[in-house]
Design a protein around this motif. Structure first.
Motif, PDB file in Angstrom:
ATOM      1  N   LYS A 462       0.831  -1.209   0.000  1.00  0.00           N
ATOM      2  CA  LYS A 462       0.000   0.000   0.000  1.00  0.00           C
ATOM      3  C   LYS A 462       0.865   1.259   0.000  1.00  0.00           C
ATOM      4  O   LYS A 462       0.576   2.224  -0.715  1.00  0.00           O
ATOM      5  CB  LYS A 462      -0.911  -0.007   1.235  1.00  0.00           C
ATOM      6  CG  LYS A 462      -2.064  -0.998   1.157  1.00  0.00           C
ATOM      7  CD  LYS A 462      -2.900  -0.951   2.436  1.00  0.00           C
ATOM      8  CE  LYS A 462      -4.091  -1.902   2.347  1.00  0.00           C
ATOM      9  NZ  LYS A 462      -4.862  -1.934   3.612  1.00  0.00           N
ATOM     10  N   SER A 463       1.925   1.238   0.798  1.00  0.00           N
ATOM     11  CA  SER A 463       2.781   2.428   0.882  1.00  0.00           C
ATOM     12  C   SER A 463       3.470   2.719  -0.440  1.00  0.00           C
ATOM     13  O   SER A 463       3.715   3.880  -0.780  1.00  0.00           O
ATOM     14  CB  SER A 463       3.826   2.245   1.986  1.00  0.00           C
ATOM     15  OG  SER A 463       4.851   1.347   1.589  1.00  0.00           O
ATOM     16  N   ARG A 464       3.767   1.670  -1.189  1.00  0.00           N
ATOM     17  CA  ARG A 464       4.519   1.854  -2.431  1.00  0.00           C
ATOM     18  C   ARG A 464       3.646   2.312  -3.591  1.00  0.00           C
ATOM     19  O   ARG A 464       4.168   2.574  -4.682  1.00  0.00           O
ATOM     20  CB  ARG A 464       5.252   0.555  -2.770  1.00  0.00           C
ATOM     21  CG  ARG A 464       6.405   0.301  -1.811  1.00  0.00           C
ATOM     22  CD  ARG A 464       7.016  -1.058  -1.956  1.00  0.00           C
ATOM     23  NE  ARG A 464       8.173  -1.218  -1.069  1.00  0.00           N
ATOM     24  CZ  ARG A 464       8.825  -2.355  -0.876  1.00  0.00           C
ATOM     25  NH1 ARG A 464       8.413  -3.455  -1.516  1.00  0.00           N
ATOM     26  NH2 ARG A 464       9.860  -2.411  -0.074  1.00  0.00           N
ATOM     27  N   ARG A 465       2.356   2.391  -3.355  1.00  0.00           N
ATOM     28  CA  ARG A 465       1.472   2.974  -4.370  1.00  0.00           C
ATOM     29  C   ARG A 465       1.442   4.495  -4.259  1.00  0.00           C
ATOM     30  O   ARG A 465       0.905   5.171  -5.141  1.00  0.00           O
ATOM     31  CB  ARG A 465       0.058   2.421  -4.220  1.00  0.00           C
ATOM     32  CG  ARG A 465      -0.060   0.931  -4.499  1.00  0.00           C
ATOM     33  CD  ARG A 465      -1.516   0.496  -4.551  1.00  0.00           C
ATOM     34  NE  ARG A 465      -1.636  -0.953  -4.706  1.00  0.00           N
ATOM     35  CZ  ARG A 465      -1.908  -1.789  -3.712  1.00  0.00           C
ATOM     36  NH1 ARG A 465      -2.113  -1.294  -2.486  1.00  0.00           N
ATOM     37  NH2 ARG A 465      -1.977  -3.084  -3.913  1.00  0.00           N
ATOM     38  N   ALA A 472       2.576   8.217   2.510  1.00  0.00           N
ATOM     39  CA  ALA A 472       2.842   6.823   2.879  1.00  0.00           C
ATOM     40  C   ALA A 472       3.119   6.667   4.366  1.00  0.00           C
ATOM     41  O   ALA A 472       3.192   5.541   4.867  1.00  0.00           O
ATOM     42  CB  ALA A 472       4.031   6.295   2.075  1.00  0.00           C
ATOM     43  N   ALA A 473       3.283   7.762   5.091  1.00  0.00           N
ATOM     44  CA  ALA A 473       3.714   7.703   6.486  1.00  0.00           C
ATOM     45  C   ALA A 473       2.783   6.879   7.368  1.00  0.00           C
ATOM     46  O   ALA A 473       3.237   6.122   8.245  1.00  0.00           O
ATOM     47  CB  ALA A 473       3.853   9.119   7.045  1.00  0.00           C
ATOM     48  N   ASP A 474       1.475   6.978   7.155  1.00  0.00           N
ATOM     49  CA  ASP A 474       0.522   6.251   8.002  1.00  0.00           C
ATOM     50  C   ASP A 474       0.726   4.741   7.915  1.00  0.00           C
ATOM     51  O   ASP A 474       0.540   4.022   8.901  1.00  0.00           O
ATOM     52  CB  ASP A 474      -0.913   6.611   7.612  1.00  0.00           C
ATOM     53  CG  ASP A 474      -1.309   8.003   8.058  1.00  0.00           C
ATOM     54  OD1 ASP A 474      -0.572   8.585   8.875  1.00  0.00           O
ATOM     55  OD2 ASP A 474      -2.333   8.509   7.576  1.00  0.00           O
ATOM     56  N   HIS A 475       1.091   4.259   6.753  1.00  0.00           N
ATOM     57  CA  HIS A 475       1.327   2.824   6.597  1.00  0.00           C
ATOM     58  C   HIS A 475       2.525   2.371   7.436  1.00  0.00           C
ATOM     59  O   HIS A 475       2.526   1.263   7.985  1.00  0.00           O
ATOM     60  CB  HIS A 475       1.556   2.481   5.128  1.00  0.00           C
ATOM     61  CG  HIS A 475       0.404   2.831   4.234  1.00  0.00           C
ATOM     62  ND1 HIS A 475      -0.856   2.294   4.406  1.00  0.00           N
ATOM     63  CD2 HIS A 475       0.316   3.687   3.172  1.00  0.00           C
ATOM     64  CE1 HIS A 475      -1.680   2.780   3.477  1.00  0.00           C
ATOM     65  NE2 HIS A 475      -0.990   3.618   2.720  1.00  0.00           N
ATOM     66  N   VAL A 477       3.568   3.897  10.203  1.00  0.00           N
ATOM     67  CA  VAL A 477       3.156   3.954  11.611  1.00  0.00           C
ATOM     68  C   VAL A 477       2.522   2.626  12.013  1.00  0.00           C
ATOM     69  O   VAL A 477       2.826   2.055  13.070  1.00  0.00           O
ATOM     70  CB  VAL A 477       2.182   5.125  11.841  1.00  0.00           C
ATOM     71  CG1 VAL A 477       1.559   5.039  13.228  1.00  0.00           C
ATOM     72  CG2 VAL A 477       2.906   6.463  11.663  1.00  0.00           C
ATOM     73  N   LYS A 478       1.668   2.098  11.149  1.00  0.00           N
ATOM     74  CA  LYS A 478       1.023   0.810  11.429  1.00  0.00           C
ATOM     75  C   LYS A 478       2.041  -0.339  11.394  1.00  0.00           C
ATOM     76  O   LYS A 478       1.968  -1.274  12.203  1.00  0.00           O
ATOM     77  CB  LYS A 478      -0.098   0.564  10.422  1.00  0.00           C
ATOM     78  CG  LYS A 478      -1.255   1.539  10.556  1.00  0.00           C
ATOM     79  CD  LYS A 478      -2.299   1.310   9.467  1.00  0.00           C
ATOM     80  CE  LYS A 478      -3.437   2.309   9.594  1.00  0.00           C
ATOM     81  NZ  LYS A 478      -4.447   2.155   8.506  1.00  0.00           N
ATOM     82  N   ALA A 479       2.992  -0.278  10.476  1.00  0.00           N
ATOM     83  CA  ALA A 479       4.014  -1.321  10.398  1.00  0.00           C
ATOM     84  C   ALA A 479       4.836  -1.373  11.680  1.00  0.00           C
ATOM     85  O   ALA A 479       5.188  -2.454  12.173  1.00  0.00           O
ATOM     86  CB  ALA A 479       4.920  -1.075   9.197  1.00  0.00           C
ATOM     87  N   GLN A 480       5.087  -0.213  12.233  1.00  0.00           N
ATOM     88  CA  GLN A 480       5.886  -0.185  13.460  1.00  0.00           C
ATOM     89  C   GLN A 480       5.104  -0.701  14.666  1.00  0.00           C
ATOM     90  O   GLN A 480       5.699  -1.173  15.640  1.00  0.00           O
ATOM     91  CB  GLN A 480       6.411   1.225  13.707  1.00  0.00           C
ATOM     92  CG  GLN A 480       7.498   1.598  12.699  1.00  0.00           C
ATOM     93  CD  GLN A 480       8.056   2.972  12.940  1.00  0.00           C
ATOM     94  OE1 GLN A 480       9.083   3.126  13.581  1.00  0.00           O
ATOM     95  NE2 GLN A 480       7.350   3.986  12.453  1.00  0.00           N
ATOM     96  N   GLU A 481       3.802  -0.627  14.596  1.00  0.00           N
ATOM     97  CA  GLU A 481       2.995  -1.246  15.647  1.00  0.00           C
ATOM     98  C   GLU A 481       3.178  -2.765  15.626  1.00  0.00           C
ATOM     99  O   GLU A 481       3.191  -3.410  16.670  1.00  0.00           O
ATOM    100  CB  GLU A 481       1.521  -0.874  15.451  1.00  0.00           C
ATOM    101  CG  GLU A 481       1.235   0.604  15.698  1.00  0.00           C
ATOM    102  CD  GLU A 481      -0.190   0.984  15.328  1.00  0.00           C
ATOM    103  OE1 GLU A 481      -0.936   0.118  14.816  1.00  0.00           O
ATOM    104  OE2 GLU A 481      -0.567   2.167  15.528  1.00  0.00           O
TER     105      GLU A 481
END
Length: 529
Positions: A462-465, A472-475, A477-481
């Motif tokens: 999703k971030s790479r789209r 892309a920052a929100d993606h 943030v979720k990945a770091q969770e």
């Protein structure tokens, strides 16, 4: 790269560039070189073949190889280097085309054409070297050539970060005649088309180093301000500083301890030395190996996360030249969070004990912590001694420390031999993707499989789209969770970059690219001195 280590607010990724009249360096025609410098560092290449390294070897590669795209001084956006032009040909960002500059050649006389580019990229994937950069090419479906000057990259999914990938030294272009398609090249020489030729390489011994001379056939963006550079590789930063103070070298980059940085800054007031401080984004962290029974236990990892006192670590070891890091994406990069602080708060032995007891662990946990002795500077041993003190002071752990030279250390990492080990990381490119994607997947930059479909199958795609990378920052943030939940990686600290140089050396402010890779062509000796 590096372990890169590689970059930020206040930490000690501390590096060293030593510049002196490089002995024994000759020009391409065999005459003595007048405008020559020597750059000293504690970061020695692990291999001279770009297909085999996803680490600090990139510092050498940037100066002797070309990539299709790169980062001119002051830019954080990939810009054509060996390419004349690159662009996405479709709105879905799945077809990326590069047209080469005319007349490019390698140092062996072979042409750098579209076929050479295809060979360079395809061999990375075909070889699939442990610790190699093939993990960066996960979105690549295939490479095609159109004539002698056009290369088409077809992606298996949208990837707005692909131009950043092509700009990394891991994607260095090599001569098909000199680099086998199915195995790494061995030996102490290389064949490139970059700003410099490698005239000689000495991997071991007191004079370990690389002699670079200006490449007369180079066609690219680099504006070289010197004619030759000798890179010296030091095992001990104390020796490097000693030579700087004795005027035997003129600058230092990568590997300095906090005490050495402070001492050089104090010396600066008296003249003779100039210390340049740059923002950095290099991070240091622990890796937990699931092959080890104790390190595989989430309760053990979470108890360690509850105990580590980053503030004490950076104060005692780094003397204000680093700052605590509470997420894998550092401060200054979109998507940075403070998840580990928000979850675990201040170090709390009682809370750590409860985590272990809830998992049925009632006796002190034994673990060995491994680190490289000659990669990140002399402070690494002090850093791990402080971690051992913190964990054992709780009464919950018994830690054995093991240090090895980089090559031996990396060999053990690739074999999965270490329960817990320390690494540094400098970003492949200035994007949060470079602090998440390298560490996940079956094959990754830490040679320790970390399969996490929630990140690799959902959040990263999703971030790479997002062509606008700020969106892309929100993606991330979720990945770091997810990274916080698993605690397979434990962020510790992030660092600034320091270059200490003699007063007669210029260009230190411009010498680091956004990957904090040293661009030695920016350095020069001031003629007014």
């Amino acid at each position: 790269m590096f372990d890169r280590a590689r970059r930020l607010r206040v930490a000690a990724t501390l590096t060293s560039i030593s510049l002196l009249a490089g002995c024994g360096v000759l020009s391409e025609d065999g005459s003595d070189v007048e405008n020559k410098l020597t750059v000293g560092t504690t970061s020695k290449p692990s291999t001279l073949d770009p297909a085999g390294a996803w680490d600090g070897s990139w510092e050498l590669y940037r100066n002797v190889f070309q990539t299709l795209l790169s980062y001119p001084t002051g830019s954080s956006v990939p810009t054509p280097d060996a390419a004349k032009e690159c662009r996405f040909d479709d709105s879905a960002q799945r077809v990326y085309t590069c047209t080469l500059r005319p007349g490019l050649t390698f140092s062996d006389g072979a042409k750098l054409d579209a076929a050479a580019v295809r060979h360079s990229i395809e061999r990375i994937r075909r070889i699939g070297a442990d610790g190699g950069p093939d993990g960066l090419l996960s979105s690549l479906k295939g490479v095609q050539t159109q004539g002698r000057d056009k290369v088409v990259f077809r992606l298996n999914k949208p990837d707005a970060t692909f131009p950043f990938v092509l700009a990394t030294p891991g994607m260095s272009l090599v001569s098909p005649a000199a680099y086998p398609a199915d195995r790494l090249r061995s030996g102490n020489s290389l064949t490139g088309s970059g700003p410099y030729h490698l005239q000689a390489y000495r991997p071991k011994g007191a004079d370990s180093g690389a002699d670079l001379v200006r490449n007369p056939s180079y066609k690219g963006f680099a504006d070289r301000k010197n004619d030759a550079v000798t890179i010296r590789y030091f095992d001990d930063s104390a020796k490097m500083v000693k030579e700087l103070k004795e005027k035997r070298i003129d600058a230092t980059f990568r590997g300095l301890t906090a005490e050495q940085i402070v001492g050089l800054q104090e010396q600066q007031a008296g003249g003779g030395v100039k210390v340049t401080e740059s923002p950095g984004s290099e991070i240091h962290y622990l890796v937990f190996n699931p092959k080890d029974r104790n390190a595989a236990n989430p309760a053990v990892r979470k108890a360690i996360a509850q105990l580590v006192d980053r503030a004490a670590l950076v104060d005692k070891v780094f003397k204000g030249t680093s700052e605590p890091l509470y997420s894998m994406v550092p401060s200054g990069i979109a998507g940075h969070t403070t998840d580990f602080f928000d979850t675990y708060g201040q170090p709390d032995p009682a809370a750590a004990g409860r985590i272990l007891r809830a998992a049925g662990i009632t006796r002190p946990v034994s673990l060995s912590f491994w680190y490289p002795t000659d990669r990140y500077g002399s402070a690494t041993a002090l850093e791990f001694a402080e971690l051992k003190r913190q964990l054992e002071e709780s009464g919950l752990f018994r830690i054995t420390l093991k240090g090895l030279p980089w090559d031996d250390f990396q060999s053990g990492v690739r074999k999965g031999s270490y329960p817990v080990f320390g690494r540094g990381w400098a970003p492949d490119y200035p994007d949060p993707d470079s602090f998440v994607s390298p560490f996940v997947g079956e094959k990754n930059a830490i040679s320790t499989p970390y399969v996490v479909p929630e990140i690799t199958g959902d959040l990263l795609p999703k971030s790479r789209r997002e062509n606008d990378r700020s969106r892309a920052a929100d993606h991330f943030v979720k990945a770091q969770e997810v990274l916080l939940r698993d605690v397979r990686l434990l962020p510790l600290w992030q660092g600034k970059m320091y270059v200490a140089a003699s007063e007669d050396i210029g260009g230190t402010e411009q010498a680091l690219d956004p990957q904090t890779v040293m661009q030695v062509w920016e350095l020069f000796r001031k003629t007014s001195w």
